[in-house]
Enzyme design. Structure first.
Site, PDB file in Angstrom:
ATOM      1  N   VAL A   1      -4.309  -2.773  -7.067  1.00 36.60           N
ATOM      2  CA  VAL A   1      -5.039  -3.795  -6.636  1.00 36.60           C
ATOM      3  C   VAL A   1      -5.628  -4.573  -7.470  1.00 36.60           C
ATOM      4  CG1 VAL A   1      -7.482  -2.557  -7.008  1.00 36.60           C
ATOM      5  CG2 VAL A   1      -7.195  -4.226  -5.326  1.00 36.60           C
TER       6      VAL A   1
ATOM      7  N   CYS B   1      -5.764  -3.300 -11.421  1.00 40.80           N
ATOM      8  CA  CYS B   1      -4.420  -2.749 -11.655  1.00 40.80           C
ATOM      9  C   CYS B   1      -4.428  -1.295 -11.966  1.00 40.80           C
ATOM     10  CB  CYS B   1      -3.765  -3.531 -12.767  1.00 40.80           C
ATOM     11  SG  CYS B   1      -3.802  -5.402 -12.701  1.00 40.80           S
TER      12      CYS B   1
ATOM     13  N   ARG C   1       4.611  -6.183  -2.834  1.00 45.87           N
ATOM     14  CA  ARG C   1       4.656  -6.249  -4.374  1.00 45.87           C
ATOM     15  C   ARG C   1       4.340  -4.896  -4.992  1.00 45.87           C
ATOM     16  NH1 ARG C   1      -0.066  -5.463  -6.781  1.00 45.87           N
ATOM     17  NH2 ARG C   1      -2.103  -6.392  -5.827  1.00 45.87           N
TER      18      ARG C   1
END
Length: 285
Positions: free
Chosen positions: A126, A221, A122
């Site tokens: 993290v 993120c 994806r």
């Protein structure tokens, strides 16, 4: 890089299943079908594997997604129709990283990680998945919707924004330059996707009653100057909540039930799909 993995099957389903669950599932299914029949003349069907009250190990759910994607791509190659699919579940504690994720956003040594870590295909950096977080994996053929990845990401954000508003009266929004859904300075829903031949997988994670402590061990993120929030936490402090709220009286399972019902409803509305519940046995076949 290969990280440690867990190979167990669905964990502790009884801990996350209670006497309201089957009733709620049936009620949600009926309401979603009714909404579609009223608002859309010929809604496209979407098979739904609804495991929202169970902890499914990440590796197992990841394998399910890849198998479904490969099956659908094979149908497309043969010019055959394939319906959309959505999987809804929770995960045991786990960290996942995107294809190009940097280990600089891990506040620990990967050889001594507090939980299993997976590097996936994806996008994004993290993130953490764990109990109390509803994870939705839509496996959608964008040829039947709109062949535009930005459109798809904005639609996933719309689902989460509508859930927070309609189910909990929480005012959420997008944030310029970032993917996901925010309430003030806190990200409540994270989104990371992969698209192969216009077939989507991975998806959306909504923090409902999630213990947010494990997020402290990472830079979620890859965003250093913003926090992470949950529905439960926002309700408890009354932050960004519109009007009078009665949800403070609900326990964790009830909050998850409410979020689950709304998530399926809003997903069906935003993507104009008729949800059709399937058994987990079909995933395992």
């Amino acid at each position: 890089m290969n990280f440690s993995i867990s190979t167990s099957s669905v964990l502790n389903p009884k801990l996350y299943h209670h006497h309201h669950s089957n009733l709620n599932r049936n009620r949600v299914l009926a309401s979603v079908q009714m909404i579609n029949s009223e608002n859309h003349k010929n809604p496209r069907k979407c098979e739904c594997f609804d495991l929202y009250d169970q902890l499914v190990p990440y590796k197992k759910a990841w394998s399910w997604q890849k198998n479904i994607v490969n099956e659908k791509k094979a149908l497309i190659d043969r010019n055959q129709e394939c319906s959309d699919t959505v999987i809804l579940l929770q995960h045991p504690p786990v960290y996942t990283m995107g294809t190009g994720s940097s280990e600089d956003y891990l506040n620990f040594d990967v050889k001594d990680a507090p939980f299993d870590i997976y590097r996936t295909e994806r996008g994004g950096e993290v993130t953490y998945h764990g109990p109390g977080q509803l994870v939705m994996y839509p496996i959608i053929n964008l040829r039947n919707h709109k062949m535009d990845l930005h459109w798809y990401l904005r639609k996933l954000e719309e689902v989460a924004i509508r859930v927070l508003s309609s189910a909990f009266s929480i005012k959420a929004s997008r944030l310029d330059g970032f993917t996901g859904v925010w309430v003030g300075n806190k990200k409540v829903a994270a989104i990371g996707i992969r698209v192969s031949k216009w077939m989507t997988y991975h998806g959306l994670a909504l923090n409902v009653t999630t213990d947010l402590t494990p997020f402290n061990s990472i830079v979620p993120c890859g965003i250093r100057n913003r926090g992470v929030g949950s529905v439960k936490g926002l309700i408890e402090v009354g932050e960004h909540v519109i009007g009078d709220m009665c949800y403070t009286k609900l326990d964790d399972l009830e909050l998850l039930d409410v979020a689950h019902e709304s998530l399926l409803k809003e997903f069906s509305e935003v993507f104009q799909l008729q949800i059709e519940k399937q058994t987990v046995l079909k995933l395992e076949s």
